[in-house]
Design an enzyme around this catalytic site. Structure first.
Site, PDB file in Angstrom:
ATOM      1  N   PHE A  59       1.002  -1.199  -0.053  1.00 55.84           N
ATOM      2  CA  PHE A  59       0.306   0.270   0.053  1.00 55.84           C
ATOM      3  C   PHE A  59       1.228   0.989   0.135  1.00 55.84           C
ATOM      4  O   PHE A  59       0.278   2.252   0.048  1.00 55.84           O
ATOM      5  CB  PHE A  59      -1.134   0.494   0.820  1.00 55.84           C
ATOM      6  CG  PHE A  59      -2.009  -0.630   0.793  1.00 55.84           C
ATOM      7  CD1 PHE A  59      -2.795  -1.359  -0.244  1.00 55.84           C
ATOM      8  CD2 PHE A  59      -3.212  -0.649   1.766  1.00 55.84           C
ATOM      9  CE1 PHE A  59      -3.809  -2.406  -0.472  1.00 55.84           C
ATOM     10  CE2 PHE A  59      -4.153  -1.697   1.736  1.00 55.84           C
ATOM     11  CZ  PHE A  59      -4.715  -2.800   0.770  1.00 55.84           C
ATOM     12  N   ASP A 301      -0.142  -9.793  -4.237  1.00 52.20           N
ATOM     13  CA  ASP A 301       1.251  -8.634  -4.753  1.00 52.20           C
ATOM     14  C   ASP A 301       0.716  -7.563  -5.322  1.00 52.20           C
ATOM     15  O   ASP A 301       1.603  -7.051  -6.152  1.00 52.20           O
ATOM     16  CB  ASP A 301       2.268  -9.619  -5.245  1.00 52.20           C
ATOM     17  CG  ASP A 301       3.616  -8.554  -5.657  1.00 52.20           C
ATOM     18  OD1 ASP A 301       3.559  -7.693  -4.428  1.00 52.20           O
ATOM     19  OD2 ASP A 301       4.298  -9.001  -6.259  1.00 52.20           O
TER      20      ASP A 301
END
Length: 433
Positions: A59, A301
């Site tokens: 993130f 991922d």
């Protein structure tokens, strides 16, 4: 607040009523639940799944908020039926110290879904720095210097695995042996930019043999330490088999399941990721192993980069693609067409993930578990478009494919996404407390 989801269809085909009270599943009844509730949702036979757990996301915060933030990333997750994410340590400030862990935890408070924070290991890692923080909680280490300077040598890896074994936590490994990379393939950059580049060259640079060799090494070191080893984003059947033979668990990504080198010409630099895309034959072999249970989980991922960052040469472009919002929709579409069962989708996105990473309150629709629930109508499909997704990067490698998206996503009993709109403020909590 209590919620009753009436006449829902579970992945195994059962029709039932599911009662939610105080954030947990209070009951799963095969017959109609007559008790009143603050809100009744008429599922009308739609599919009800446990919220997906994406055990591998990036993130990007702290440090690269132009790519993604905890707000945009977690909203993207919720819109795709993901109710828990595990963020990786290779941010601009890597999560290798207690101070870095605390900083990331402050930012993660903006999450709309539950989360875990992985600790990592670099060459500068000091084992004593882990004493006061759960940095090995859902921890990740890298055998190749693949992203964010997280590469380590085998001696440092063995020391980290020993600490993880002492703490009784699973270690996630990015398994590629950098000594087997083909530098001549990397240096043969013809100067093409963006979608004009040939991402197949990245596959030549990081060959399949590099993955299998690193998996074998990782599981051998893990076995010697008595540690639980989990292999991230296995891209080859050889890597999957090496993990299974060595007693490790493994994950596959949507991009390795749905894309291959045959898509490399169309994707260009947008198809550069680590490990890279493989041959169509290897992609099909991954699907066989996903269906038969050799692959334990699917994780994305999710690694967003901006369009501007991808619009450069293949060797200069950053590696990674977004995927947290499209993982479950892509798998559900495959199940809708009878290519995989709904039960298997449930297991690889929720139940098995909870087992691998010791999250007993997650991953299953059962009394006493967290009410992380996703309601979908398998017959309502839509074309995947980057413009319609919620990641800050604004694009997807799955452009034009078909997905089955949720109509409702609930995190511990709170509706966070419904009928295309986000509901309420951030409710995410750290799954490790």
């Amino acid at each position: 607040m209590s919620t009753l989801l009436r006449d829902a269809r579970l992945a195994d085909g059962r029709r039932c009523d599911v009662r939610v009270e105080s954030g947990t599943i209070a009951a799963v009844a095969d017959t109609a639940d007559p008790a009143p509730a603050d809100r009744v949702v008429d599922a009308d036979g739609r599919l009800l799944l446990p919220g997906a757990i994406d055990a591998h996301v990036h993130f990007r915060a702290p440090g690269d908020a132009h790519k993604e933030t905890w707000t945009t990333g977690s909203r993207s997750a919720a819109a795709g039926g993901v109710t828990t994410v595990v963020d990786q340590p290779n941010t601009a400030t890597p999560t290798i110290t207690g101070e870095a862990f605390d900083r990331k935890a402050e930012l993660a408070a903006a999450s709309h879904v539950d989360y875990g924070i992985n600790g990592g290991v670099t060459e500068e890692w000091d084992p004593d720095s882990l004493l006061d923080r759960p940095l090995f909680a859902l921890g990740e280490v890298f055998l190749a210097d693949s992203t964010g300077g997280m590469g380590i040598d085998t001696d440092r890896f063995a020391a980290a695995v020993d600490r993880a074994a002492d703490a009784d936590v699973t270690v996630t490994v990015h398994a590629e042996d950098a000594t087997r990379f083909d530098e001549t393939a990397r240096d043969s950059d013809a100067g093409e930019v963006g979608r004009d580049a040939d991402a197949a060259r990245w596959s030549q640079y990081r060959p399949a043999a590099a993955e299998a060799a690193a998996v074998e090494q990782a599981v051998e070191i893990g076995a010697a330490a008595g540690a639980e080893i989990h292999i991230a984003h296995t891209s080859t059947p050889e890597g999957v088999d090496a993990a299974a033979d060595g007693g490790a668990t493994c994950e596959a990504t949507p991009h390795h399941l749905f894309l291959s080198r045959e898509n490399a010409t169309e994707l260009g630099t947008y198809g550069r990721m680590n490990p890279p895309l493989r041959s169509e034959a290897r992609r099909e072999a991954l699907w066989e192993r996903l269906r038969d249970g050799t692959i334990d989980i699917v994780a994305t991922d999710h690694a967003p980069h901006t369009i501007a960052e991808k619009e450069t040469s293949l060797c200069d472009a950053p590696s990674g693609v977004p995927g947290v919002e499209t993982m479950l929709p892509l798998l559900l579409e495959r199940a809708r067409r009878g290519k995989i069962t709904y039960e298997r989708v449930r297991d690889v996105t929720a139940a098995n993930v909870a087992d691998v990473f010791d999250l007993p309150a997650k991953g299953r629709i059962a009394a006493g578990n967290d009410a992380d629930l996703v309601l979908v109508d398998p017959e309502r499909t839509r074309e995947i478009r980057g413009d319609d997704l919620h990641s800050k990067c604004g694009w997807t490698p799955f452009e034009g494919m078909t997905g089955v998206f949720p109509s409702l996503t609930m995190v511990r009993g709170t509706v966070v996404y419904e009928d295309g709109a986000f509901v309420g403020d951030a409710v995410g909590e750290n799954v490790r407390g």
